[in-house]
Design an enzyme around this catalytic site. Structure first.
Site, short mmCIF file in Angstrom:
data_model
loop_
_atom_site.label_atom_id
_atom_site.label_comp_id
_atom_site.label_asym_id
_atom_site.label_seq_id
_atom_site.Cartn_x
_atom_site.Cartn_y
_atom_site.Cartn_z
N CYS A 1 0.72 -1.23 -0.05
CA CYS A 1 -0.16 0.05 -0.08
C CYS A 1 0.92 1.22 0.00
CB CYS A 1 -0.90 0.02 1.23
SG CYS A 1 -2.09 -1.51 1.43
N GLU B 1 -9.85 6.85 -17.93
CA GLU B 1 -10.87 5.97 -17.21
C GLU B 1 -11.79 5.42 -18.19
OE1 GLU B 1 -11.05 4.49 -14.13
OE2 GLU B 1 -12.85 3.54 -15.07
N SER C 1 -11.98 -26.04 -1.46
CA SER C 1 -13.01 -27.23 -1.90
C SER C 1 -11.83 -28.44 -1.41
CB SER C 1 -13.15 -27.43 -3.31
OG SER C 1 -11.97 -27.29 -4.13
N GLY D 1 -6.60 -13.91 1.26
CA GLY D 1 -6.20 -12.70 0.68
C GLY D 1 -6.88 -12.31 -0.36
#
Lengths: 566, 566
Positions: free
Chosen positions: A50, A188, A284, A292
């Site tokens: 981050c 964008e 599974s 995460g």
């Protein structure tokens, strides 16, 4: 206790950033006997991804600050065997082994596991566009990515950049490039910046971008890259046929869960492309866990499965997987999507569902807007927080909120997130007893006000519509069944109002009530909603039909239904 | 609906600041037919008394900023007849009339009421000490008070002041006097500054006062004042026989509910000296309501009745009284004492019960301390938030918290206040999904960490004691049944540790475990608690008896049980 758990002597964790690192550390605190091996294909476990945009921007100056922990610490604190630059390339579920490849040497070896944790994270999306491999096209996911951008900027004297993607990382990259003196065009493909917000709330983001000279291009995606004339720089071509010259480009259009290993191993994936896990973070295969950014998690506000690539949930999932491996019945309660981003001093935060999502799901909701000061107006430096609250029309259950402003925004969203966690309602928000001193808040805090507006609405005291309804309102006005009433003072009206609105300032409304045409619904608005509310009450108590337009003129400007004449 | 409510055509409100003003405004929004008259003995309704210290300090420069509303606005917006400088001197409950006295003229008249609201507030405590009427002795409750202080400082060139009382207003006055260049002595009869905090948490407050050159005198109260030699300044004499020279003195030792009218009218008072009201804010006379600083309210955390002279609750009570007068069944849920104060950049905030109160009530509790960064440590400017969390040992119900630090303190306390409102537990805190970006928080926020520490303790994973227990611990060590283990690195230990503590750094503890004497309880500590927790887990899993000392060395310094050697 799951039978597999007890036998988990050898635990292999694949991926050592947020979720994997948390899992390994927590597991060691629950057992001293397990052999824990952590494979990380990158050069660093537990790095602060981050922080990467801020390292590029030079706000964080020292690369070593980004290394939250390292292999030596994992060994000495946690007796975890960390193998960096080592990629797990295969999982043999029958044999319960993995195959690891040392990236520098290419040497491969296998390792057994009783329990396996997949924490491979997500990968930056990098579509195979024409020219994608030209120099100067970057993503932002790893420390090497950030170093590459830094070096490129310095080596090439980058003056102009195109940032593709206006989500969290895109905005952070814009800020940091501008901070380095780079002229930025933000491209964008969607119709607004900051997709987690509803479009009207994203207006404040667009405004701050414009104020910093960032050129924002909406509704147009990147189609390809070409080398610039004379081999200098590049041209970024868009789907809409436009071309933008730049010295570099950042592709930050999102991430996709890294599911390659899981897929090959035949583990179940979800509809959104992430690894499917149960509330114990088990895939599974009951001896394989996943945590995460690679997994799908349930949004407990909407009940939908989705991708929520955030550090907080990743850490929690890691600890929960460790609990379960150690034989504890620990459950992940899902996510609510609390998030924040800073942009040139503006803070943008949200939690829960946005209106777009509620609409898509057909879930009933009401929305209200407030624009109140972050702290007492009489104390210097107060600034407005623009706030949107979404709640259930039946019981007032809070469904989500969005806020923008320069101070105290994250605080308000965190308080709402906490109330939501315990299924709080707008009535709780109305009554919340929050910190008040003139530098910090108000006796009626932003959140109390939003709660009051919502609660007054639910109690039937305060009928509201929003500016979305303006077309319908205008039809009623045209049909002669309604009037629009601006209750601001003439000096405010002079700076812009809705065409055709009558002006009856609140301060003289009571005296002039008889002038207002009878038998028509009054759609009332003021600057931020407060005077409109008081006017609405007056009118209702006088037997008139009245509705306040939530958030007043400030919301009208944000909604883009009118434009300021000043 | 109460029968009296329906007949409430004439409503008289006595007192026009927070509670009274809110009541009048809300009532008008519920009825257009009531005659609402508001009597205010001061010159201003609805002034910002929380801003007064900052007006004295020159932070707020314009007196008019302190006037949130005025009589004209009350008339035009709310059709409320405001009578300023008019004191209500008697209530005739039989006749349902009040007697009002116009203070400038002395003219008296009576006015009838169907419902009456008492919102007289509280008065600054001003004990009849010798010399109390000397010039230069001030309180801080009204705009005239603040103007008097400003004028006095300017006219007399005040250089030294004694502030008596180290509560909220006392600290704000200290800050603002220092801001004006005045040298301040702070005199507090109690044993600590900031009584809402527990003493160890008040250490940070004392420290910041000391750093600004404020002389803090604890455990000594003011006994009287004498004129200074040659008629210049004054001498402040204390109960302890000390004398402090000063040019002025501020008496800010608290407020007492103004119950004169209520008492004369024969209304019931509570044991703490405030007007007794029910949850509808109704006094012992069902047509008389009371709100704000004059009433006792129930602390819903402890169940105790008490005085809570805060603006937020006063406003809520005013609105609730209005609801009930208008015939609605609205209830006040009580207070939880959320409060904040700023002091030279330090923020001090708390909510719920403190340890002193829980002890006094004999209510079981556990406490934990954390010292974590307000935001990601890798982002520049992170600072520590010292945090104390109190919770129920059975179910983890949060009972209260206290926090000090320079950034993000009010946010954390507000989130805890919100969780407490919905009876949240430390398990909720552990899982709270809060805003995270490097400038705003951490993936594991301060609050998550505090919740984890508490939850790990309740799950039996993390036995803790606090530094209060050190004397008992030392006895065990002396008896040979326990050892103190400092798990910090030698470089940290060199800067101070507990006498007799062994040093086994966490980083080599596993390897050296065999050196640790067997059969003895290990009291472990580190710098802030994290390494201590990891060491405690190692020891417990190795079959040792281990306990972590909550908050580590930083808490030891705050608790004053040891003193730093550096």
């Amino acid at each position: 206790m799951h039978p597999a758990a007890l036998a988990a002597r050898r635990v292999v964790v694949i991926g050592g950033v947020a979720g994997g690192a948390s899992c390994a550390a927590r597991l060691r605190r629950l057992t001293e006997t397990a052999e824990i091996t952590l494979f990380e294909r990158g050069a660093n476990v537990s790095f602060a991804n981050c922080g990467l945009p801020y390292y590029v921007g030079g706000v964080i100056t020292d690369e070593s600050k980004l290394l939250v922990a390292n292999a030596a610490k994992f060994k000495s604190w946690f007796n975890v065997d960390v193998r960096e630059r080592t990629e797990v390339v295969a999982i043999d579920r029958q044999a319960r082994t993995i195959t690891a490849r040392e990236l520098p040497t290419g040497r491969e070896y296998s390792a057994p596991f009783d329990a396996l944790v997949l924490a491979p994270g997500a990968q930056a999306i990098r579509p195979p566009l024409p020219g994608i491999d030209l120099p100067g096209i970057f993503q932002m996911k790893t420390i090497p990515d950030s170093n590459a951008v830094r070096s490129f900027i310095e080596a090439n004297g980058v003056r102009r950049a195109v940032v593709v993607g206006a989500g969290f990382i895109g905005l952070e990259m814009v800020e940091n490039l501008v901070h380095r003196g780079v002229e930025v065009t933000l491209l964008e493909a969607g119709s607004q910046v900051m997709p987690p917000l509803d479009p009207e709330m994203a207006q404040a983001v667009s405004a701050v971008l414009a104020s910093k000279g960032v050129k924002v291009v909406l509704g147009d995606g990147v189609a390809g890259f070409e080398q610039g004339p004379g081999g200098k720089g590049m041209m970024v071509r868009t789907s809409g046929g436009k071309t933008y010259d730049a010295d570099m480009a950042m592709l930050v259009i999102g991430v996709r869960p890294d599911t390659a290993l899981a897929k090959t191993a035949g583990l179940e994936l979800g509809a959104r492309g992430g690894i499917r896990v149960d509330e114990h973070m088990r895939t599974s295969d009951p001896v394989i866990y996943a945590v995460g950014d690679a997994v799908e998690s349930k949004d407990w506000v909407t009940g939908e499965w989705g991708l929520c690539p955030l550090a907080g949930p990743a850490n929690r999932q890691g600890r929960i997987a460790a609990d379960n491996i150690a034989g504890r019945d620990s459950k992940f309660r899902g996510t609510q999507g609390t998030a924040v981003v800073g942009l040139f001093g503006l803070t943008i935060a949200s939690t829960g569902a946005n209106e777009k999502t509620l609409k898509r799901l057909g879930r009933p909701y009401v929305k209200v807007y407030t624009h109140a000061n972050n702290h007492a107006g009489y104390y210097p430096g107060a600034s407005t927080i623009d706030f949107k609250l979404l709640f259930d029309p039946k019981d007032g259950l809070i469904l989500g909120c969005q806020a923008t402003g320069t101070e105290g925004v994250d605080k308000r969203v965190d308080v709402v997130a906490a109330l939501m966690q315990l299924r709080g309602s707008v009535f709780d928000l109305e009554e919340a007893e929050l910190c008040y001193a003139p530098q910090y808040g108000s006796a009626k805090d932003v959140l109390n006000l939003a709660g009051m507006v919502a609660a007054n609405h639910l109690r039937g005291d305060h009928p509201i519509v929003s500016w979305d309804d303006l077309p319908r309102v205008k039809e009623e006005v045209a049909a002669g069944t309604a009037v629009l009433v601006d209750v601001r003072e003439p000096s405010e009206v002079a700076r812009g109002t809705v065409e055709g609105a009558l002006n009856y300032p609140l301060s003289s409304l009571r005296a002039r009530l008889h002038e207002l045409p009878k038998g028509k619904r009054c759609y009332v608005f003021c600057q931020v909603g407060l005077r409109g509310y008081n006017a609405t009450r007056q009118l209702l108590l006088a037997g008139r039909d009245a509705v306040n337009i939530s958030g007043g003129w400030r919301s009208a400007l944000q909604a883009g239904v009118v434009s300021s004449t000043l």
